[in-house]
Design a protein around this motif. Structure first.
Motif, PDB file in Angstrom:
ATOM      1  N   ARG A   1     -16.169   5.052   9.274  1.00  0.00           N
ATOM      2  CA  ARG A   1     -15.370   4.718   8.097  1.00  0.00           C
ATOM      3  C   ARG A   1     -15.683   5.636   6.933  1.00  0.00           C
ATOM      4  NH1 ARG A   1     -16.095  -0.723   9.973  1.00  0.00           N
ATOM      5  NH2 ARG A   1     -17.992  -0.941   8.703  1.00  0.00           N
ATOM      6  N   GLU A   2     -16.952   5.934   6.744  1.00  0.00           N
ATOM      7  CA  GLU A   2     -17.313   6.850   5.673  1.00  0.00           C
ATOM      8  C   GLU A   2     -16.693   8.225   5.916  1.00  0.00           C
ATOM      9  OE1 GLU A   2     -18.796   6.396   2.905  1.00  0.00           O
ATOM     10  OE2 GLU A   2     -19.348   4.287   3.172  1.00  0.00           O
ATOM     11  N   GLU A   3     -16.729   8.700   7.151  1.00  0.00           N
ATOM     12  CA  GLU A   3     -16.130   9.998   7.461  1.00  0.00           C
ATOM     13  C   GLU A   3     -14.622   9.987   7.221  1.00  0.00           C
ATOM     14  OE1 GLU A   3     -17.216  10.782  11.443  1.00  0.00           O
ATOM     15  OE2 GLU A   3     -19.327  11.251  11.024  1.00  0.00           O
ATOM     16  N   GLU A   4     -13.939   8.862   7.595  1.00  0.00           N
ATOM     17  CA  GLU A   4     -12.478   8.764   7.376  1.00  0.00           C
ATOM     18  C   GLU A   4     -12.152   8.797   5.892  1.00  0.00           C
ATOM     19  OE1 GLU A   4      -8.485   8.448   8.293  1.00  0.00           O
ATOM     20  OE2 GLU A   4     -10.223   8.939   9.541  1.00  0.00           O
ATOM     21  N   ARG A   5     -12.960   8.055   5.108  1.00  0.00           N
ATOM     22  CA  ARG A   5     -12.713   8.063   3.654  1.00  0.00           C
ATOM     23  C   ARG A   5     -12.952   9.444   3.066  1.00  0.00           C
ATOM     24  NH1 ARG A   5     -14.914   2.656   3.883  1.00  0.00           N
ATOM     25  NH2 ARG A   5     -17.038   3.477   3.610  1.00  0.00           N
ATOM     26  N   ALA A   6     -13.980  10.083   3.539  1.00  0.00           N
ATOM     27  CA  ALA A   6     -14.242  11.439   3.041  1.00  0.00           C
ATOM     28  C   ALA A   6     -13.119  12.390   3.425  1.00  0.00           C
ATOM     29  CB  ALA A   6     -15.590  11.931   3.587  1.00  0.00           C
ATOM     30  N   ARG A   7     -12.633  12.255   4.663  1.00  0.00           N
ATOM     31  CA  ARG A   7     -11.533  13.121   5.094  1.00  0.00           C
ATOM     32  C   ARG A   7     -10.267  12.898   4.265  1.00  0.00           C
ATOM     33  NH1 ARG A   7      -7.332  12.759   8.283  1.00  0.00           N
ATOM     34  NH2 ARG A   7      -7.816  10.603   8.879  1.00  0.00           N
ATOM     35  N   ARG A   8      -9.965  11.638   3.985  1.00  0.00           N
ATOM     36  CA  ARG A   8      -8.763  11.342   3.183  1.00  0.00           C
ATOM     37  C   ARG A   8      -8.902  11.883   1.763  1.00  0.00           C
ATOM     38  NH1 ARG A   8      -7.286   5.069   4.866  1.00  0.00           N
ATOM     39  NH2 ARG A   8      -6.736   5.513   7.063  1.00  0.00           N
ATOM     40  N   ARG A   9     -10.144  11.716   1.202  1.00  0.00           N
ATOM     41  CA  ARG A   9     -10.338  12.262  -0.143  1.00  0.00           C
ATOM     42  C   ARG A   9     -10.176  13.771  -0.150  1.00  0.00           C
ATOM     43  NH1 ARG A   9     -14.608   8.417  -0.378  1.00  0.00           N
ATOM     44  NH2 ARG A   9     -16.102  10.038   0.211  1.00  0.00           N
ATOM     45  N   ALA A  10     -10.682  14.392   0.899  1.00  0.00           N
ATOM     46  CA  ALA A  10     -10.550  15.847   0.964  1.00  0.00           C
ATOM     47  C   ALA A  10      -9.091  16.271   1.082  1.00  0.00           C
ATOM     48  CB  ALA A  10     -11.371  16.382   2.154  1.00  0.00           C
ATOM     49  N   GLU A  11      -8.305  15.530   1.913  1.00  0.00           N
ATOM     50  CA  GLU A  11      -6.881  15.864   2.051  1.00  0.00           C
ATOM     51  C   GLU A  11      -6.142  15.663   0.736  1.00  0.00           C
ATOM     52  OE1 GLU A  11      -5.331  13.559   5.191  1.00  0.00           O
ATOM     53  OE2 GLU A  11      -6.285  14.706   6.811  1.00  0.00           O
ATOM     54  N   ALA A  12      -6.440  14.540   0.055  1.00  0.00           N
ATOM     55  CA  ALA A  12      -5.769  14.289  -1.225  1.00  0.00           C
ATOM     56  C   ALA A  12      -6.110  15.369  -2.239  1.00  0.00           C
ATOM     57  CB  ALA A  12      -6.162  12.907  -1.746  1.00  0.00           C
ATOM     58  N   GLU A  13      -7.411  15.750  -2.273  1.00  0.00           N
ATOM     59  CA  GLU A  13      -7.799  16.807  -3.207  1.00  0.00           C
ATOM     60  C   GLU A  13      -7.132  18.120  -2.846  1.00  0.00           C
ATOM     61  OE1 GLU A  13     -12.006  16.875  -3.012  1.00  0.00           O
ATOM     62  OE2 GLU A  13     -12.290  14.981  -4.126  1.00  0.00           O
ATOM     63  N   ALA A  14      -7.020  18.387  -1.548  1.00  0.00           N
ATOM     64  CA  ALA A  14      -6.361  19.630  -1.129  1.00  0.00           C
ATOM     65  C   ALA A  14      -4.888  19.623  -1.520  1.00  0.00           C
ATOM     66  CB  ALA A  14      -6.516  19.819   0.388  1.00  0.00           C
ATOM     67  N   LYS A  15      -4.215  18.480  -1.339  1.00  0.00           N
ATOM     68  CA  LYS A  15      -2.801  18.385  -1.732  1.00  0.00           C
ATOM     69  C   LYS A  15      -2.645  18.571  -3.238  1.00  0.00           C
ATOM     70  CE  LYS A  15      -1.360  15.402   2.090  1.00  0.00           C
ATOM     71  NZ  LYS A  15      -0.852  14.065   2.457  1.00  0.00           N
ATOM     72  N   GLU A  16      -3.513  17.914  -3.993  1.00  0.00           N
ATOM     73  CA  GLU A  16      -3.426  18.075  -5.446  1.00  0.00           C
ATOM     74  C   GLU A  16      -3.685  19.520  -5.858  1.00  0.00           C
ATOM     75  OE1 GLU A  16      -6.150  15.323  -7.100  1.00  0.00           O
ATOM     76  OE2 GLU A  16      -5.008  13.518  -6.505  1.00  0.00           O
TER      77      GLU A  16
END
Length: 826
Positions: free
Chosen positions: A99-114
């Motif tokens: 779960r921690e890895e999934e949250r980190a991955r989503r944060r990274a994707e959101a930051e990349a999109k932004e």
């Protein structure tokens, strides 16, 4: 805690989580088990181990030891519990890590999109600024005056290259270009510039994150405004002249949208012209035309009827035409054997299903003869009430078969059928039926037809005539051969590849299937799924059913089918046209419905005050019998209404408040109860709620299956509204010989009855020189001194008038009686 307390030892259940077991051994025997948990450490005595305190408390008595097998079982259970706890802990830790890895991955994707979105916006902004700057420089170079001395211009640039420079410096104007190229290469390397505006897979999968994006045209307009603003020019955009369609009435906001102008500007223009109108109010076409011209646009006047342009007739090419079956209409007088003749051709028995043995519906059938020819037949009613049905049958037909009974000759509906055939300009074939009857006289039929300009071939004419018998089948092959010959001469063709069009022969409201229309396809091919408009109704073909009750996928020219999928019941005689879209069908149907409402309103509206007063007086003087009619099919309802409206005279009339197709419902009962009228059902019945409502409200429901009985009963009911006719019967005359003055009575006339009889209860008129000067009743009638009831002719009597004394000798008294006579509508 020991075993003597009667409880299980602590720490042996599955509840001890993440425990660690330590065993202590003394002299080869297990003394105790220590269970360590995250919270506390618990000492659990093992079976067989005896504490010193217990030995002292029990007086040195030795405790009974636990068997070794039981002890091993308990240890094994504890070890299994520990293993399970360890597995659960490991699984939980692994899930938490995922779960921690999934949250980190989503944060990274959101930051990349932004980051990508921010870089793209910055790149677009930098590109816009660069374009504006370039255009400004180019415009400045174009507008700058030419230099007088190029060498003088180059000298400062060379000096500005540096104080040390002994070499030749580059021209100053090339520096910005070099810098621009360097900047463009830098932006290209780090993902800026034009490449930053490209759509990536992540952006496409993100589903449009970042909100609504501006179009390319909007960005170009913005750049143009910025350029003009930088150059110091005006930012007014160029006026676009548009073609604005203006209907008969239009809403102000809609007019503004069509002109692409601000609604506030249009409202302001209207107010300047003296019209205080808001954006949601309509204006007429003339006003809208003035506003459009004021804004500089071009006007195109259109009409509401233009919506029907989509169904205009299409010219068929000769190479697209194909032969089609002929449409034959059977016409003639009632009970001349039309349906029986058609049944013999179809090998069916339709007449047995008709109430009273007469046809009250129009039927459409398709028959294949023994020779392989396909014929489409229409069977029309012969009763006088079904004139409209016969007219429709003649309009959609190719050949009319006029059936005349050999033992009955030409009748009124036969004459009417001849008139319909001539009006439709279709060829006619005379079928002289019932030749098997003993009283049959075919020659008399041919002779009677001469009076109506129908000359058959036997009389040296051009109209074919065939002697047939619907009972024995005699002459049927000759009749079919005559029909085939006539169809061959007509060379009937149609285009089956175009959009279908046809005529509604009959329409009804089926309980299980909804509105159903019997349609004869005239041109094109009607397919399942086609969107069509018919009269004031529209729909989509849900199913097609042929005359045999079988479902078909399509119906070509001259094929009669039942069409399911209408949104309402159309009128019999309406034209069906297939259109492209559902929106077109709905728009045409709404226009036709509104046009029909306007027409009905205009027909019933009074245009002047004098007409309004005249209509009010006429309504007061005429008694109305109001009726609600429901029938099984549209054609029967129409025929019934037409027959009922013919009933009446100047004093009484029948008014049909409402007529429709389908079962009698609660709404019909409510309408009848509000207006105090009965409900008539023709081949339909009231449903259970309607029957209960009728019983509760006292509304009369009458059912009929034969139109004769219905018309006769309504005529009898309307006759009851007629006032009784007063007739006068003259019963005698008397001549006044002398007058006398009697105290308490008044003037009494001495009379001689010259004719008839004088009665005390009769009415009298006083005639002087053959002019009526008084009409009234007798106050007294005496014979000598006695009051009598009547006096015979030749006798003398005394008469005194009620409230009248001006009588003179030689006056004549006319004696009469009034009689009330019931009237009826003929």
């Amino acid at each position: 805690m020991s075993d003597q307390d009667g409880k299980k030892p602590l720490g042996l259940s599955g509840g001890a989580r993440s425990g660690r077991v330590n065993q202590s051994f003394s002299r080869g025997r297990t003394k105790s088990v220590v269970v360590e948990t995250k919270r506390k450490r618990v000492m659990v005595p093992k079976p067989g181990a005896q504490s010193a305190a217990a030995q002292n408390a029990e007086g040195g008595k030795r405790e009974k030891s636990v068997p070794d097998a039981e002890m091993e079982r308990r240890l094994k259970a504890l070890q299994n519990a520990k293993a399970r706890e360890v597995e659960d802990e490991q699984r939980r830790v692994a899930e938490e890590r995922e779960r921690e890895e999934e949250r980190a991955r989503r944060r990274a994707e959101a930051e990349a999109k932004e980051r990508e979105e921010r870089e793209r916006e910055e790149a677009l902004k930098a590109k816009e600024e660069e374009d504006v700057r370039r255009k400004a420089e180019e415009e400045a170079r174009r507008n700058a005056p030419p230099a007088a001395d190029p060498a003088a211009v180059a000298t400062p640039a060379a000096g500005a290259a540096g104080p040390r420079g002994g070499g030749k410096a580059a021209p100053a104007r090339r520096e910005p270009e070099r810098d621009n190229k360097r900047n463009e290469r830098g932006r290209g390397n780090d993902g800026g510039g034009r490449r930053a505006g490209k759509l990536t897979v992540n952006q496409a999968m993100a589903g449009g994150e970042g909100g609504r994006q501006r179009s390319m045209a909007a960005m170009k307009r913005k750049q143009e405004r910025q350029r003009q603003k930088a150059m110091g020019g005006s930012v007014d955009r160029e006026k676009v002249i548009r073609d604005v369609q203006v209907p008969e009435t239009i809403i102000v906001s809609e007019l503004a949208n069509r002109m692409s102008e601000r609604v506030a500007d249009v409202v302001k223009s209207l107010m300047n012209n003296g019209m205080m109108i808001t954006q949601n109010q309509p204006i007429d076409a003339d006003t809208a035309e003035l506003i459009v011209e004021e804004f500089g646009h071009r006007v195109q006047r259109v009409s509401d009827a233009d919506v029907e342009d989509v169904i205009d007739a299409v010219e068929d090419k000769p190479e697209d035409l194909e032969s089609r079956p002929p449409v034959i209409t059977i016409m003639g007088h009632v009970d001349h054997g039309k349906t029986s003749l058609l049944d013999k051709i179809r090998q069916a028995n339709v007449v047995s299903g008709e109430a009273g043995g007469i046809t009250q519906h129009i039927g459409a059938y398709q028959v294949t003869t023994e020779s392989g020819a396909v014929l489409s037949f229409l069977d029309t009613p012969g009763h006088a009430a079904f004139t409209s049905m016969r007219a429709r049958g003649a309009q959609v037909t190719d050949i009319v078969v006029l059936v005349v009974a050999a033992d009955d000759a030409v009748m009124p509906q036969t004459i009417e059928a001849i008139a319909h055939a001539k009006a439709a300009n279709v060829p006619m074939i005379v079928a002289i039926n019932k030749i098997d009857r003993p009283a049959a006289d075919p020659m008399k039929v041919r002779t009677d037809l001469l009076q109506h300009e129908v000359i058959v071939e036997a009389m040296s004419g051009e109209v074919q005539d065939v002697e047939v018998s619907a009972m024995t089948g005699q002459g049927l092959p000759e009749l079919l051969e005559a029909i085939a010959l006539q169809a061959e001469l007509l060379e009937l063709k149609a285009n089956p590849k175009r959009a279908a069009s046809g005529a509604v022969i009959e329409a009804q409201l089926d309980v299980g299937r909804g509105p159903v229309a019997t349609v004869l396809v005239e041109n094109g091919t009607l397919k399942q799924g086609d969107i069509f408009v018919v009269g004031e109704q529209w729909g989509k073909v849900r199913a097609l059913v042929n005359d045999q009750g079988e479902r078909v996928k399509e119906a070509g020219p001259s094929v009669p089918v039942e069409v399911l999928g209408l949104n309402g019941t159309p009128e019999a005689g309406d034209v069906l046209n297939v259109v492209d879209t559902e929106a077109q069908a709905r728009e045409i149907a709404e226009y036709r419905e509104q046009a029909a409402k306007d027409k009905r309103a205009a027909a019933g509206a009074a245009t002047t005050l004098d007409q309004l007063l005249a209509n009010a007086k006429a309504d007061e003087s005429v008694s109305e019998l109001q009726i609600v009619v429901k029938a099984d099919v549209q054609g029967s309802a129409e025929a019934i209404v037409q027959a009922l409206e013919k009933i009446g005279n100047d004093e009484v009339r029948v008014r049909v408040l409402h007529y429709g197709v389908g079962a009698i419902t609660e709404s019909d009962i409510g309408l009848a109860e509000a207006s105090g009228t009965p409900v008539i059902g023709f081949n339909v019945r009231a449903n259970a709620p309607a029957r209960a409502s009728a019983n509760q409200k006292g509304v009369e429901i009458r059912y009929y299956s034969v139109i004769y009985d219905l018309v006769d009963d309504v005529k009898a009911a309307a006759s009851g509204l007629l006032g009784a006719e007063i007739r006068e019967n003259f019963i005698g005359y008397a001549t006044i010989k002398e007058t006398f003055r009697v105290t308490g009575v008044g003037t009494v006339a001495g009379c001689l009855v010259t004719e008839g009889v004088a009665r005390r209860s009769a009415g009298v008129r006083l005639l002087r020189d053959d002019v009526v000067i008084h009409e009234g009743t007798l106050k007294t009638l005496k014979r000598f001194k006695d009051e009598v009831k009547e006096v015979q002719s030749g006798q003398e009597c005394g008469m005194a008038f009620e409230n009248y004394d001006d009588i003179r000798p030689d006056d004549v008294i006319e004696i009469f009686e009034r009689e009330e006579v019931e009237r009826s509508l003929t």
